[in-house]
Design a protein around this motif. Structure first.
Motif, PDB file in Angstrom:
ATOM      1  N   PRO A 164      -8.968  -0.877   1.229  1.00 45.83           N
ATOM      2  CA  PRO A 164      -7.711  -1.628   1.313  1.00 45.83           C
ATOM      3  C   PRO A 164      -7.704  -2.795   2.295  1.00 45.83           C
ATOM      4  O   PRO A 164      -6.764  -3.596   2.279  1.00 45.83           O
ATOM      5  N   LEU A 169       2.036 -13.102   3.359  1.00 48.59           N
ATOM      6  CA  LEU A 169       3.440 -12.712   3.199  1.00 48.59           C
ATOM      7  C   LEU A 169       4.248 -12.940   4.470  1.00 48.59           C
ATOM      8  O   LEU A 169       5.389 -13.404   4.408  1.00 48.59           O
ATOM      9  N   HIS A 216      11.501   0.450   3.871  1.00 50.48           N
ATOM     10  CA  HIS A 216      10.359   0.844   3.025  1.00 50.48           C
ATOM     11  C   HIS A 216       9.677   2.045   3.574  1.00 50.48           C
ATOM     12  O   HIS A 216       9.205   2.886   2.849  1.00 50.48           O
ATOM     13  N   LEU A 264       6.453  -7.599  -3.480  1.00 50.95           N
ATOM     14  CA  LEU A 264       5.062  -7.620  -3.056  1.00 50.95           C
ATOM     15  C   LEU A 264       4.893  -6.846  -1.751  1.00 50.95           C
ATOM     16  O   LEU A 264       3.948  -6.074  -1.573  1.00 50.95           O
ATOM     17  N   LYS A 265       5.828  -7.059  -0.872  1.00 51.98           N
ATOM     18  CA  LYS A 265       5.781  -6.401   0.426  1.00 51.98           C
ATOM     19  C   LYS A 265       5.878  -4.882   0.265  1.00 51.98           C
ATOM     20  O   LYS A 265       5.163  -4.135   0.927  1.00 51.98           O
ATOM     21  N   GLN A 266       6.736  -4.468  -0.627  1.00 52.95           N
ATOM     22  CA  GLN A 266       6.871  -3.033  -0.869  1.00 52.95           C
ATOM     23  C   GLN A 266       5.599  -2.462  -1.461  1.00 52.95           C
ATOM     24  O   GLN A 266       5.152  -1.380  -1.084  1.00 52.95           O
ATOM     25  N   TRP A 267       5.035  -3.206  -2.385  1.00 51.09           N
ATOM     26  CA  TRP A 267       3.780  -2.768  -2.992  1.00 51.09           C
ATOM     27  C   TRP A 267       2.725  -2.600  -1.914  1.00 51.09           C
ATOM     28  O   TRP A 267       2.006  -1.599  -1.863  1.00 51.09           O
ATOM     29  N   LEU A 268       2.650  -3.592  -1.038  1.00 51.80           N
ATOM     30  CA  LEU A 268       1.686  -3.574   0.061  1.00 51.80           C
ATOM     31  C   LEU A 268       1.903  -2.401   0.997  1.00 51.80           C
ATOM     32  O   LEU A 268       0.946  -1.764   1.440  1.00 51.80           O
ATOM     33  N   SER A 269       3.158  -2.123   1.271  1.00 54.30           N
ATOM     34  CA  SER A 269       3.465  -1.101   2.277  1.00 54.30           C
ATOM     35  C   SER A 269       2.872   0.255   1.892  1.00 54.30           C
ATOM     36  O   SER A 269       2.533   1.067   2.742  1.00 54.30           O
ATOM     37  N   PHE A 270       2.749   0.474   0.592  1.00 53.03           N
ATOM     38  CA  PHE A 270       2.145   1.722   0.134  1.00 53.03           C
ATOM     39  C   PHE A 270       0.698   1.844   0.605  1.00 53.03           C
ATOM     40  O   PHE A 270       0.230   2.927   0.951  1.00 53.03           O
ATOM     41  N   TYR A 271      -0.016   0.734   0.641  1.00 55.48           N
ATOM     42  CA  TYR A 271      -1.434   0.770   0.987  1.00 55.48           C
ATOM     43  C   TYR A 271      -1.681   0.626   2.482  1.00 55.48           C
ATOM     44  O   TYR A 271      -2.779   0.893   2.956  1.00 55.48           O
ATOM     45  N   SER A 277       9.183   5.217   1.219  1.00 55.67           N
ATOM     46  CA  SER A 277       7.856   5.557   0.721  1.00 55.67           C
ATOM     47  C   SER A 277       7.339   6.835   1.369  1.00 55.67           C
ATOM     48  O   SER A 277       6.237   7.253   1.120  1.00 55.67           O
ATOM     49  N   LEU A 312      -6.339  -6.335   1.747  1.00 54.85           N
ATOM     50  CA  LEU A 312      -4.904  -6.495   1.565  1.00 54.85           C
ATOM     51  C   LEU A 312      -4.250  -7.073   2.822  1.00 54.85           C
ATOM     52  O   LEU A 312      -3.147  -7.601   2.770  1.00 54.85           O
TER      53      LEU A 312
END
Lengths: 120, 120
Positions: free
Chosen positions: B75, B85, B101, A81-88, B105, B78
DNA sequence: ACAATATGAAACCATTTGGTTGTATATATT
DNA sequence: AATATATACAACCAAATGGTTTCATATTGT
């Protein structure tokens, strides 16, 4: 309910408020289903189902001790989840603020970051 | 479908893979429903519904331009997820994984991290 | 041995979810 | 003006979700 095909992922698992509350309750302690249930108004069976879902998402693990089943928090899958978030994050923050946070919250060391372009 | 009572929160909004994909598609660009739909096999109506849900969760905003409705990523909500988290991070946390990350990324550059001890 | 406790599991149920199709309406385009 | 495009909205549907009740089974405690 718990199929081997891993029906529930982390995103679905945390979508339900009850399940998030279960996770919160399990922070630190290892608790049997009945103790977890005592925090809610719904039935033990309902909580057991939520625990199955959390278990499928690997957010909790259960071990049987005597007649009890003790559940424990397993926070590692939250990494996804954290990785997913880091993208945004870059879209409402500035990527470097992440680093800033790390530096500032780092107790005993200094972190240097050097960013260099890479040729195509 | 979209009730004013804000039926969908961020957690529910991102639980669905299609909706996560829509968010990804909207990063950077502002797109009309038809263009968003072209990335999927399902109907435009289905995507429109997903957009309504994302809109309720304030993860996208739509403005009507001519006969098109242009949607845009929003965003900020989020952040709530990030805060949620962060509470659990301490339980699996290796602080450096955050840096990892950032590095992974990052598309067009290389990041070097040098960590040095600091005297007490 | 017996009763109490803790969980497991099945059957059932109402509501929500995620999709469809069909129709209506507003805006461009020719 | 007529046609094509883009969306909105309603009705409908199957499957999933989140809960219940009931019954069975394993483990304590007396």
């Amino acid at each position: 309910m718990a199929n081997s095909a891993e029906k529930y992922d982390v995103f679905q698992a945390i979508a339900d408020p009850t399940r998030r509350e279960v996770l919160r309750i399990l922070t630190g302690k290892e608790l049997p289903i009945s103790k977890i249930t005592s925090h809610f108004t719904m039935s033990r069976t309902a909580i057991a189902k939520h625990l199955h879902i959390l278990s499928e998402a690997k957010l909790v693990s259960g071990r049987k001790v005597g007649r009890e089943k003790l559940y424990q928090l397993q926070p590692e899958p939250l990494e996804e989840l954290k990785q997913w978030l880091s993208f945004y994050e870059q879209f409402w923050n500035n990527k470097l603020s992440i680093l800033k946070h790390v530096v500032e919250s780092d107790g005993g060391s200094r972190i240097h970051v050097i960013k260099t372009e890479v040729e195509k």
